[in-house]
Motif scaffolding. Sequence first.
Motif, PDB file in Angstrom:
ATOM      1  N   ASP A 194       7.955   5.769 -11.219  1.00  0.00           N
ATOM      2  CA  ASP A 194       7.166   6.881 -11.752  1.00  0.00           C
ATOM      3  C   ASP A 194       7.084   6.841 -13.274  1.00  0.00           C
ATOM      4  N   ASP A 195       8.023   6.141 -13.909  1.00  0.00           N
ATOM      5  CA  ASP A 195       8.063   6.036 -15.364  1.00  0.00           C
ATOM      6  C   ASP A 195       7.193   4.901 -15.904  1.00  0.00           C
ATOM      7  N   PHE A 196       6.594   4.112 -14.999  1.00  0.00           N
ATOM      8  CA  PHE A 196       5.869   2.915 -15.421  1.00  0.00           C
ATOM      9  C   PHE A 196       4.459   2.876 -14.847  1.00  0.00           C
ATOM     10  N   ASP A 197       3.584   2.191 -15.582  1.00  0.00           N
ATOM     11  CA  ASP A 197       2.188   2.033 -15.174  1.00  0.00           C
ATOM     12  C   ASP A 197       1.897   0.647 -14.621  1.00  0.00           C
ATOM     13  N   ALA A 198       2.764  -0.311 -14.905  1.00  0.00           N
ATOM     14  CA  ALA A 198       2.529  -1.681 -14.461  1.00  0.00           C
ATOM     15  C   ALA A 198       3.838  -2.448 -14.367  1.00  0.00           C
ATOM     16  N   LEU A 199       3.806  -3.477 -13.532  1.00  0.00           N
ATOM     17  CA  LEU A 199       4.927  -4.401 -13.351  1.00  0.00           C
ATOM     18  C   LEU A 199       4.442  -5.785 -13.766  1.00  0.00           C
ATOM     19  N   ALA A 200       5.219  -6.479 -14.597  1.00  0.00           N
ATOM     20  CA  ALA A 200       4.881  -7.839 -15.019  1.00  0.00           C
ATOM     21  C   ALA A 200       6.015  -8.764 -14.590  1.00  0.00           C
ATOM     22  N   ILE A 201       5.648  -9.914 -14.006  1.00  0.00           N
ATOM     23  CA  ILE A 201       6.655 -10.834 -13.490  1.00  0.00           C
ATOM     24  C   ILE A 201       6.339 -12.257 -13.932  1.00  0.00           C
ATOM     25  N   PRO A 202       7.212 -12.864 -14.739  1.00  0.00           N
ATOM     26  CA  PRO A 202       7.049 -14.281 -15.066  1.00  0.00           C
ATOM     27  C   PRO A 202       7.616 -15.142 -13.937  1.00  0.00           C
ATOM     28  N   GLY A 203       7.080 -16.351 -13.804  1.00  0.00           N
ATOM     29  CA  GLY A 203       7.608 -17.281 -12.818  1.00  0.00           C
ATOM     30  C   GLY A 203       8.846 -17.988 -13.335  1.00  0.00           C
ATOM     31  N   GLY A 204       9.346 -18.936 -12.552  1.00  0.00           N
ATOM     32  CA  GLY A 204      10.542 -19.676 -12.933  1.00  0.00           C
ATOM     33  C   GLY A 204      10.715 -20.918 -12.087  1.00  0.00           C
ATOM     34  N   TYR A 205      11.852 -21.553 -12.250  1.00  0.00           N
ATOM     35  CA  TYR A 205      12.140 -22.812 -11.571  1.00  0.00           C
ATOM     36  C   TYR A 205      13.166 -22.635 -10.468  1.00  0.00           C
ATOM     37  N   GLU A 206      12.882 -23.272  -9.343  1.00  0.00           N
ATOM     38  CA  GLU A 206      13.823 -23.263  -8.222  1.00  0.00           C
ATOM     39  C   GLU A 206      15.160 -23.856  -8.650  1.00  0.00           C
ATOM     40  N   GLU A 207      15.115 -24.949  -9.412  1.00  0.00           N
ATOM     41  CA  GLU A 207      16.333 -25.632  -9.850  1.00  0.00           C
ATOM     42  C   GLU A 207      17.201 -24.758 -10.749  1.00  0.00           C
ATOM     43  N   ALA A 208      16.607 -23.754 -11.370  1.00  0.00           N
ATOM     44  CA  ALA A 208      17.358 -22.826 -12.235  1.00  0.00           C
ATOM     45  C   ALA A 208      17.770 -21.563 -11.483  1.00  0.00           C
ATOM     46  N   GLY A 209      17.528 -21.525 -10.173  1.00  0.00           N
ATOM     47  CA  GLY A 209      17.951 -20.397  -9.352  1.00  0.00           C
ATOM     48  C   GLY A 209      16.967 -19.242  -9.277  1.00  0.00           C
TER      49      GLY A 209
END
Length: 194
Positions: free
Chosen positions: A66-81
Amino acid sequence: MKKVLLLLANGFEAVEASVFTDVIGWNKLEGDGTTDLITVGLRDKIKCTWNFTVIPEMHISEANIDDFDALAIPGGYEEAGFYEEAYSEDFLNLIREFDRAEKIIASICVAALPIGKSGVLVGRNATTYNLGNGKRQKQLSEFGANVLGHEPIVVDKNIITSYNPSTAFDVAFKLLEMLTSKENCSNVKKLMGF
């Protein structure tokens, strides 16, 4: 004030997170001044793919959508977990909550995969990492998404997905445009030299 929650999983790619912090930050100081960003994670310290460490401002258990207007998600590497945390129930539930509330979810590269695993992309258009052997796009398809593999950025209602790190700034600018306006976004891009 429009607030963005930057959701970080261990093993995220720093460059994909930094575009969100920079574009939202530039808008806060140089644009229309209406945006802010808060980082959130599942642990006190998060190590990115290339050994950079970040201390999130908030634990995921404290995040109230309720405190936020958007969610941002960066990707990553499988090898880094990356997938260990990105596929956790806490991570997936937060995605589901944002989608249920029809709030913007912006992702870069393989960050589309936890969105897909959460179930919110079933029957919807999306994309994810497009190079190599097509493994990631196949995975996204198996989660029920209609994968548009040759599109660099796909927007389906409130969800933005993209096909590799080269799209990072474009995704962040699309998020800013959706939060503010096309004119404001163009102004911030110009101020940043784009």
